[in-house]
Design a protein around this motif. Structure first.
Motif, PDB file in Angstrom:
ATOM      1  N   UNK A 195       0.835  -1.173   0.000  1.00 43.01           N
ATOM      2  CA  UNK A 195       0.000   0.000   0.000  1.00 43.01           C
ATOM      3  C   UNK A 195       0.881   1.238   0.000  1.00 43.01           C
ATOM      4  N   UNK A 196       0.298   2.396  -0.367  1.00 44.00           N
ATOM      5  CA  UNK A 196       1.068   3.636  -0.467  1.00 44.00           C
ATOM      6  C   UNK A 196       0.437   4.716   0.398  1.00 44.00           C
ATOM      7  N   UNK A 197       1.265   5.718   0.754  1.00 44.60           N
ATOM      8  CA  UNK A 197       0.817   6.905   1.488  1.00 44.60           C
ATOM      9  C   UNK A 197       1.151   8.130   0.655  1.00 44.60           C
ATOM     10  N   UNK A 198       0.150   8.960   0.380  1.00 43.99           N
ATOM     11  CA  UNK A 198       0.375  10.216  -0.328  1.00 43.99           C
ATOM     12  C   UNK A 198       0.783  11.288   0.674  1.00 43.99           C
ATOM     13  N   UNK A 199       1.869  11.999   0.390  1.00 46.67           N
ATOM     14  CA  UNK A 199       2.375  13.000   1.321  1.00 46.67           C
ATOM     15  C   UNK A 199       1.956  14.391   0.874  1.00 46.67           C
ATOM     16  N   UNK A 200       1.810  15.281   1.859  1.00 51.86           N
ATOM     17  CA  UNK A 200       1.534  16.682   1.586  1.00 51.86           C
ATOM     18  C   UNK A 200       2.754  17.537   1.854  1.00 51.86           C
ATOM     19  N   UNK A 201       2.548  18.722   2.407  1.00 50.54           N
ATOM     20  CA  UNK A 201       3.659  19.639   2.633  1.00 50.54           C
ATOM     21  C   UNK A 201       4.539  19.163   3.786  1.00 50.54           C
ATOM     22  N   UNK A 202       5.820  19.513   3.716  1.00 48.14           N
ATOM     23  CA  UNK A 202       6.760  19.169   4.782  1.00 48.14           C
ATOM     24  C   UNK A 202       6.454  19.991   6.022  1.00 48.14           C
ATOM     25  N   UNK A 203       6.618  19.373   7.201  1.00 45.43           N
ATOM     26  CA  UNK A 203       6.403  20.094   8.462  1.00 45.43           C
ATOM     27  C   UNK A 203       7.687  20.155   9.283  1.00 45.43           C
ATOM     28  N   UNK A 204       8.811  19.700   8.725  1.00 45.06           N
ATOM     29  CA  UNK A 204      10.091  19.761   9.438  1.00 45.06           C
ATOM     30  C   UNK A 204      11.019  20.726   8.722  1.00 45.06           C
ATOM     31  N   UNK A 205      11.835  21.403   9.516  1.00 49.04           N
ATOM     32  CA  UNK A 205      12.778  22.375   8.955  1.00 49.04           C
ATOM     33  C   UNK A 205      14.223  21.980   9.184  1.00 49.04           C
ATOM     34  N   UNK A 206      14.496  21.250  10.261  1.00 45.98           N
ATOM     35  CA  UNK A 206      15.868  20.881  10.596  1.00 45.98           C
ATOM     36  C   UNK A 206      16.369  19.820   9.635  1.00 45.98           C
ATOM     37  N   UNK A 207      17.387  20.147   8.866  1.00 49.23           N
ATOM     38  CA  UNK A 207      17.891  19.223   7.848  1.00 49.23           C
ATOM     39  C   UNK A 207      18.548  17.992   8.451  1.00 49.23           C
ATOM     40  N   UNK A 208      18.946  18.050   9.722  1.00 56.16           N
ATOM     41  CA  UNK A 208      19.605  16.897  10.357  1.00 56.16           C
ATOM     42  C   UNK A 208      18.595  15.797  10.627  1.00 56.16           C
ATOM     43  N   UNK A 209      17.375  16.169  10.940  1.00 55.22           N
ATOM     44  CA  UNK A 209      16.348  15.191  11.275  1.00 55.22           C
ATOM     45  C   UNK A 209      15.752  14.568  10.009  1.00 55.22           C
ATOM     46  N   UNK A 210      15.106  13.419  10.119  1.00 57.13           N
ATOM     47  CA  UNK A 210      14.334  12.902   8.984  1.00 57.13           C
ATOM     48  C   UNK A 210      13.218  13.866   8.623  1.00 57.13           C
ATOM     49  N   UNK A 211      12.630  13.667   7.465  1.00 53.69           N
ATOM     50  CA  UNK A 211      11.588  14.565   6.983  1.00 53.69           C
ATOM     51  C   UNK A 211      10.206  14.036   7.352  1.00 53.69           C
ATOM     52  N   UNK A 212       9.362  14.943   7.847  1.00 59.55           N
ATOM     53  CA  UNK A 212       7.975  14.600   8.145  1.00 59.55           C
ATOM     54  C   UNK A 212       7.059  15.462   7.286  1.00 59.55           C
ATOM     55  N   UNK A 213       5.938  14.863   6.867  1.00 63.68           N
ATOM     56  CA  UNK A 213       4.982  15.541   5.996  1.00 63.68           C
ATOM     57  C   UNK A 213       3.581  15.411   6.572  1.00 63.68           C
ATOM     58  N   UNK A 214       2.714  16.319   6.175  1.00 60.38           N
ATOM     59  CA  UNK A 214       1.294  16.087   6.409  1.00 60.38           C
ATOM     60  C   UNK A 214       0.860  14.863   5.603  1.00 60.38           C
ATOM     61  N   UNK A 215       0.053  14.029   6.223  1.00 62.01           N
ATOM     62  CA  UNK A 215      -0.404  12.809   5.557  1.00 62.01           C
ATOM     63  C   UNK A 215      -1.681  13.135   4.782  1.00 62.01           C
ATOM     64  N   UNK A 216      -1.616  12.975   3.457  1.00 60.11           N
ATOM     65  CA  UNK A 216      -2.753  13.339   2.616  1.00 60.11           C
ATOM     66  C   UNK A 216      -3.774  12.208   2.484  1.00 60.11           C
ATOM     67  N   UNK A 217      -3.288  10.982   2.180  1.00 64.86           N
ATOM     68  CA  UNK A 217      -4.226   9.876   1.960  1.00 64.86           C
ATOM     69  C   UNK A 217      -3.477   8.553   1.929  1.00 64.86           C
ATOM     70  N   UNK A 218      -4.233   7.477   2.110  1.00 66.33           N
ATOM     71  CA  UNK A 218      -3.719   6.118   1.960  1.00 66.33           C
ATOM     72  C   UNK A 218      -4.222   5.564   0.628  1.00 66.33           C
ATOM     73  N   UNK A 219      -3.392   4.770  -0.021  1.00 67.99           N
ATOM     74  CA  UNK A 219      -3.752   4.171  -1.298  1.00 67.99           C
ATOM     75  C   UNK A 219      -3.635   2.645  -1.210  1.00 67.99           C
ATOM     76  N   UNK A 220      -4.635   1.986  -1.798  1.00 65.11           N
ATOM     77  CA  UNK A 220      -4.612   0.523  -1.864  1.00 65.11           C
ATOM     78  C   UNK A 220      -3.420   0.046  -2.703  1.00 65.11           C
ATOM     79  N   UNK A 221      -3.112  -1.236  -2.602  1.00 60.25           N
ATOM     80  CA  UNK A 221      -2.065  -1.806  -3.447  1.00 60.25           C
ATOM     81  C   UNK A 221      -2.428  -1.558  -4.911  1.00 60.25           C
ATOM     82  N   UNK A 222      -1.564  -0.899  -5.676  1.00 54.16           N
ATOM     83  CA  UNK A 222      -1.916  -0.489  -7.036  1.00 54.16           C
ATOM     84  C   UNK A 222      -1.545  -1.550  -8.077  1.00 54.16           C
TER      85      UNK A 222
END
Length: 483
Positions: free
Chosen positions: A155-182
């Motif tokens: 399955x897949x997750x559609x990402x929205x805008x980034x909510x993290x600014x610190x480049x050292x940390x991993x990147x976090x995004x707003x979660x837009x939607x879940x997608x079934x196995x395509x």
């Protein structure tokens, strides 16, 4: 807040058959490295700060196997919850969350399937640390993996805008939607747009938030799980949820029961997020993914066992019992066990589940268990069998014993190969050492014990009109199997 690991160990891993079977699924196997997959799942989080001992949710048939594997790595679970049947991940998590909140104040749940591979532990810890920070701010957190190819098995997750600014940390995004196995074409689109991540099945959130949201969006799950917990019983190291109440629970996954419904909320402060997990993740869902997740030779092969290769490339060859020679193979998976040989091209590896479904329909034993069957006291292994006889090798752990039992349809001969056996036969008690033997007529109460400090190994020869494992009447058992 404390971090509470929730280990979901209810899967059967049918696409890794014949190594993974119903009674011994892939999370209990050592497929990558020295530890089993469930052991690795727990060990990789032990060095994090403020981590509680894990809560494990597993099938009741695997309880002694899971408990033994925890003992081997010196881990005492906070709770080992037994599911009478599989109802998907949302009910399993709800059982765990209710159990946690019954014993302590709110905490952050780290929900992890027991059967994944993560190679970059440092990057994984960074993602967990970021997830912990976001979960403390009440964000439900999912973990996604940047796709490397157009995979139709995830399955897949559609990402929205980034909510993290610190480049050292991993990147976090707003979660837009879940997608079934395509299908493959859609998976290719997901790969090219770079706005979609594989759904790893890992989540983080406060226990209280999970209970609040499951109550809002899927109240029947919470109702059934609450009843199953309230009517459940503690059985030694295990908590048995009540089967009738749990069987009424709807079967639903974490993402579809709650997480995807949160994406519809219009709230600037409360919204689900997804962290991009770049840590060498694999769910080892099929034989090709195990090949990709492992260290291979110069020709791209993964070989385990007594293997001889010639002109073979990008192939996986496993041999458990016999020598296997492979010549001129490419992109092929060969798996040999004591009772099955699987040969499959990697492009058709997902179809292994079709063979497993056929075996299940025909009630074949090869679907359920291996010839070596583990028990809380040790294991037995079928060596030979015919219409009216069966030969087994039995190993009993030190200070362990089989149940006091009786058979209606078979007699048994026991020959001690190594160790010391204490044999109870009706009112008789005898100690047998190496090369000594005894006979158990049908209808006689009997018990085999190992009073020594080394493993006891015997050869058992059964004879009779019916030799099935269900011809056992138990009178006493140290492991609660008379219930």
């Amino acid at each position: 807040m404390y971090l509470q690991p929730i280990i979901l160990s209810g899967g059967s891993g049918t696409r890794l058959w014949p190594l993974s079977r119903e009674h011994f699924p892939k999370q209990l196997l050592s497929l990558v490295g020295e530890h089993t997959m469930i052991q690795d799942t727990i060990l990789r989080i032990c060095s994090l700060e403020n981590v509680l001992s894990p809560v494990i949710v597993c099938n009741k048939e695997h309880r002694f196997l899971v408990a033994e594997q925890m003992r081997q790595i010196d881990i005492t679970p906070q709770q080992l919850i037994l599911e009478p049947s599989g109802r998907n991940t949302a009910p399993a998590l709800t059982l765990a969350a209710l159990s946690v909140l019954d014993k302590r104040e709110d905490c952050i749940l780290l929900v992890m399937p027991a059967d994944h591979v993560i190679r970059d532990i440092e990057s994984f810890h960074q993602c967990i640390t970021l997830g912990h920070q976001l979960a403390e701010k009440n964000h439900p957190v999912a973990f996604g993996v940047a796709p490397t190819h157009p995979e139709s098995g995830y399955g897949y997750i559609e990402v929205g805008e980034s909510i993290t600014e610190n480049a050292i940390l991993p990147t976090a995004f707003k979660l837009q939607s879940f997608k079934e196995k395509p299908d493959r074409q859609t998976a290719q689109f997901y790969l090219e747009t770079k706005r979609y991540l594989w759904n790893s099945g890992m989540f983080m959130f406060k226990a209280s938030i999970w209970i609040e949201k499951i109550s809002t969006y899927t109240p029947k799950v919470l109702q059934a799980c609450t009843q199953a917990i309230d009517k459940g019983t503690q059985d030694g190291d295990f908590f048995r949820v009540e089967s009738v109440a749990f069987s009424s629970c709807p079967s639903d996954s974490i993402d579809y029961a709650v997480m995807e419904k949160l994406t519809d909320q219009e709230d600037s402060t409360f919204f689900p997020v997804v962290i991009s997990l770049e840590a060498g993740w694999s769910d080892v869902g099929a034989w090709p993914s195990l090949l990709e997740a492992s260290t291979r030779d110069e020709q791209g092969n993964l070989a385990k066992g007594d293997i001889y290769l010639d002109s073979t490339q990008n192939s996986l060859i496993f041999a458990e019992n016999r020598m296997v020679a492979a010549i001129g193979l490419k992109d092929t998976m060969v798996v040999e066990t004591s009772d099955v040989v699987l040969v499959v091209h990697k492009d058709y590896a997902q179809n292994v589940k079709n063979i497993v479904a056929q075996l299940k329909k025909e009630n074949r034993e090869e679907y359920i268990s291996h010839r070596k069957v583990y028990r809380p006291w040790g294991y037995y292994e079928s060596i030979d069998f015919g219409s009216r006889f069966q030969v087994k090798r039995i190993m009993v752990n030190p200070n362990a014993s089989l149940s006091l039992q009786m058979h209606h349809h078979r007699a048994e001969h026991w020959i001690v190969v190594s160790g010391t056996a204490r044999v109870i036969r009706d009112n008789e008690v005898a100690l047998l050492s190496e090369n000594q033997s005894t006979y158990i007529p049908l209808g006689i109460k009997h018990r085999l014990e190992n009073p020594g400090k080394v493993p006891l190994e015997i050869i058992e020869v059964q004879s009779g009109s019916y030799l099935g494992e269900d011809d056992i009447v138990r009178f006493e058992d140290h492991y609660g199997r008379t219930k």
